[in-house]
Scaffold this motif. Structure first.
Motif, mmCIF file in Angstrom:
data_model
loop_
_atom_site.group_PDB
_atom_site.id
_atom_site.type_symbol
_atom_site.label_atom_id
_atom_site.label_comp_id
_atom_site.label_asym_id
_atom_site.label_seq_id
_atom_site.Cartn_x
_atom_site.Cartn_y
_atom_site.Cartn_z
ATOM 1 N N GLU A 1 1.983 6.707 -6.944
ATOM 2 C CA GLU A 1 0.976 7.695 -7.341
ATOM 3 C C GLU A 1 1.528 9.109 -7.237
ATOM 4 O O GLU A 1 1.271 9.964 -8.075
ATOM 5 C CB GLU A 1 -0.280 7.553 -6.486
ATOM 6 N N THR A 2 2.321 9.387 -6.187
ATOM 7 C CA THR A 2 2.890 10.736 -6.033
ATOM 8 C C THR A 2 3.943 11.007 -7.093
ATOM 9 O O THR A 2 4.096 12.146 -7.525
ATOM 10 C CB THR A 2 3.494 10.907 -4.622
ATOM 11 N N LYS B 1 0.835 -1.200 0.000
ATOM 12 C CA LYS B 1 0.000 0.000 0.000
ATOM 13 C C LYS B 1 0.873 1.255 0.000
ATOM 14 O O LYS B 1 0.615 2.213 -0.711
ATOM 15 C CB LYS B 1 -0.923 -0.016 1.219
ATOM 16 N N THR C 1 1.163 4.217 -2.947
ATOM 17 C CA THR C 1 1.011 5.666 -2.705
ATOM 18 C C THR C 1 2.232 6.428 -3.179
ATOM 19 O O THR C 1 2.104 7.523 -3.708
ATOM 20 C CB THR C 1 0.733 5.957 -1.216
#
Length: 145
Positions: free
Chosen positions: A141-142, A134, A138
């Motif tokens: 995605e950034t 997870k 993230t």
């Protein structure tokens, strides 16, 4: 005393009509519910424990370390239909005891504890893996933004 109260209620209810029938039906329903609660809270767990103890005593094997109801610790040497012979102490005294007198099987308990610990460790590892995955998602995605 309860029968007197019930008779008084039924005689009063007979004078009023159908309320006596309703009170007796509610009393019966209350008793059935009370019995159901007692069964699930007391009788069923006790039967389950007895069944587990019976299975434990039936699955005894030679070499298992047991504890008797009296607190004697020993290793099973011989198994017969209704009794077993255990070896106690460093001087290897042998005792014949009835099968029903076995309280716990320490060998099986230790194996079960190891299995539970291994399952907990596997669950922790799986949880940590999900957490890291997870976290990685993230971070990805950034970077895309």
């Amino acid at each position: 005393m309860e029968s007197i109260l019930l008779m008084a209620q039924s005689s009063g209810a007979a004078a009023s009509g159908t309320s006596g029938t309703n009170s007796s039906v509610s009393f019966i329903i209350m008793m059935v519910v009370l019995f159901g609660v007692m069964y699930f809270m007391m009788i069923r767990p006790q039967k389950k424990r007895q069944k587990e103890e019976q299975e434990m005593r039936a699955s005894l094997e030679i070499g298992d370390e047991i504890v008797t109801i009296g607190g004697i610790v020993g290793k099973v040497v011989t198994i017969r239909e209704n009794d077993i012979v255990i070896e106690t102490g460093s001087d290897r005294n042998k005792m014949k005891i009835e099968r029903w007198a076995v309280n716990t099987n320490k060998t099986k308990m230790e194996q079960r504890q190891k299995e539970v610990e291994a399952a907990r460790e596997a669950a922790k590892a799986k949880k940590a893996e999900k957490k890291s995955k997870k976290k990685k998602d993230t971070v990805d995605e950034t970077k895309k933004d």
